[in-house]
Design a protein around this motif. Sequence first.
Motif, mmCIF file in Angstrom:
data_model
loop_
_atom_site.group_PDB
_atom_site.id
_atom_site.type_symbol
_atom_site.label_atom_id
_atom_site.label_comp_id
_atom_site.label_asym_id
_atom_site.label_seq_id
_atom_site.Cartn_x
_atom_site.Cartn_y
_atom_site.Cartn_z
ATOM 1 N N LEU A 163 26.834 -65.752 33.916
ATOM 2 C CA LEU A 163 26.698 -65.736 35.210
ATOM 3 C C LEU A 163 26.514 -67.235 35.669
ATOM 4 C CD1 LEU A 163 26.194 -64.077 37.887
ATOM 5 C CD2 LEU A 163 23.793 -64.053 37.166
ATOM 6 N N ARG A 164 25.616 -67.902 35.148
ATOM 7 C CA ARG A 164 25.400 -69.303 35.575
ATOM 8 C C ARG A 164 26.584 -70.252 35.443
ATOM 9 N NH1 ARG A 164 19.808 -69.028 32.624
ATOM 10 N NH2 ARG A 164 18.369 -69.161 34.309
ATOM 11 N N VAL A 199 20.184 -71.045 41.294
ATOM 12 C CA VAL A 199 20.338 -71.349 39.818
ATOM 13 C C VAL A 199 19.351 -71.214 38.809
ATOM 14 C CG1 VAL A 199 21.308 -73.270 38.339
ATOM 15 C CG2 VAL A 199 22.222 -73.217 40.316
ATOM 16 N N ASP A 200 18.106 -71.541 39.346
ATOM 17 C CA ASP A 200 16.873 -71.439 38.601
ATOM 18 C C ASP A 200 16.464 -69.872 38.282
ATOM 19 O OD1 ASP A 200 16.579 -73.923 38.322
ATOM 20 O OD2 ASP A 200 15.304 -74.176 39.859
ATOM 21 N N GLN A 201 16.671 -69.119 39.397
ATOM 22 C CA GLN A 201 16.292 -67.498 39.224
ATOM 23 C C GLN A 201 17.630 -66.783 39.682
ATOM 24 O OE1 GLN A 201 12.670 -67.515 41.411
ATOM 25 N NE2 GLN A 201 11.822 -67.156 39.720
ATOM 26 N N ARG A 257 30.158 -65.579 43.668
ATOM 27 C CA ARG A 257 30.682 -65.817 42.074
ATOM 28 C C ARG A 257 29.453 -66.545 41.443
ATOM 29 N NH1 ARG A 257 35.346 -65.403 39.521
ATOM 30 N NH2 ARG A 257 35.619 -67.049 37.998
ATOM 31 N N VAL A 258 29.257 -67.850 41.574
ATOM 32 C CA VAL A 258 28.047 -68.408 40.704
ATOM 33 C C VAL A 258 26.693 -68.592 41.403
ATOM 34 C CG1 VAL A 258 29.514 -69.302 38.966
ATOM 35 C CG2 VAL A 258 28.827 -70.664 40.963
ATOM 36 N N PRO A 259 25.600 -68.672 40.892
ATOM 37 C CA PRO A 259 24.354 -68.879 41.710
ATOM 38 C C PRO A 259 24.404 -70.309 42.239
ATOM 39 C CG PRO A 259 23.892 -67.938 39.436
ATOM 40 C CD PRO A 259 25.444 -68.062 39.810
ATOM 41 N N PRO A 285 30.223 -61.567 34.715
ATOM 42 C CA PRO A 285 29.323 -61.118 35.944
ATOM 43 C C PRO A 285 29.079 -61.892 37.094
ATOM 44 C CG PRO A 285 28.125 -62.402 34.058
ATOM 45 C CD PRO A 285 29.446 -62.228 33.773
ATOM 46 N N MET A 286 28.999 -61.803 38.265
ATOM 47 C CA MET A 286 29.244 -62.626 39.355
ATOM 48 C C MET A 286 28.390 -62.080 40.656
ATOM 49 S SD MET A 286 32.881 -62.364 40.860
ATOM 50 C CE MET A 286 33.649 -62.675 39.373
#
Length: 160
Positions: free
Chosen positions: A79-80, A102-104, A120-122, A92-93
Amino acid sequence: FCKRCSIGSYQDAKGQSACKDCPSGTTSVGLASQHISECGCNEGTINMGRHPPLLKDDIRCVTCNEGIRCPFASSIDALRSGKSPLGDRFLPMIQRGYYSTVDQPLITFKCRKTWQCPGRVPGQCARGRTEIACAQCPAGETWMGNRCAACNLWVTGAWV
């Protein structure tokens, strides 16, 4: 005699007559799995532990929140990073119209306008926007119709 393990089980030692079950909340993608690393979290959940798993304790599946698509074998690392060693089918996205930090990355925020949050990404925002739910322009910039742009004398003069 040897037999192939069924879906949801694996055997990592040769010559065994029984298979080991994948940990609770996980399954394997097919028959004849030979290692626990072939067990992945069920769809709708994500592995918060080590990926790929080496031991049963490396798998910690948690439910994905609204705004996160979690296919089978999702991991927090994938995910990250926006990349899955298993391919895009297992990636996952964050869904379009949602934002997470990004942190949570599992805490999601629904964006006011879908286009502001490409997903898409955090941590992803569109057109220079920033902050939670991509609601602001960076300091020293303002919204200029379709993007964030540096404040200039004309813009700041209009505020006075």
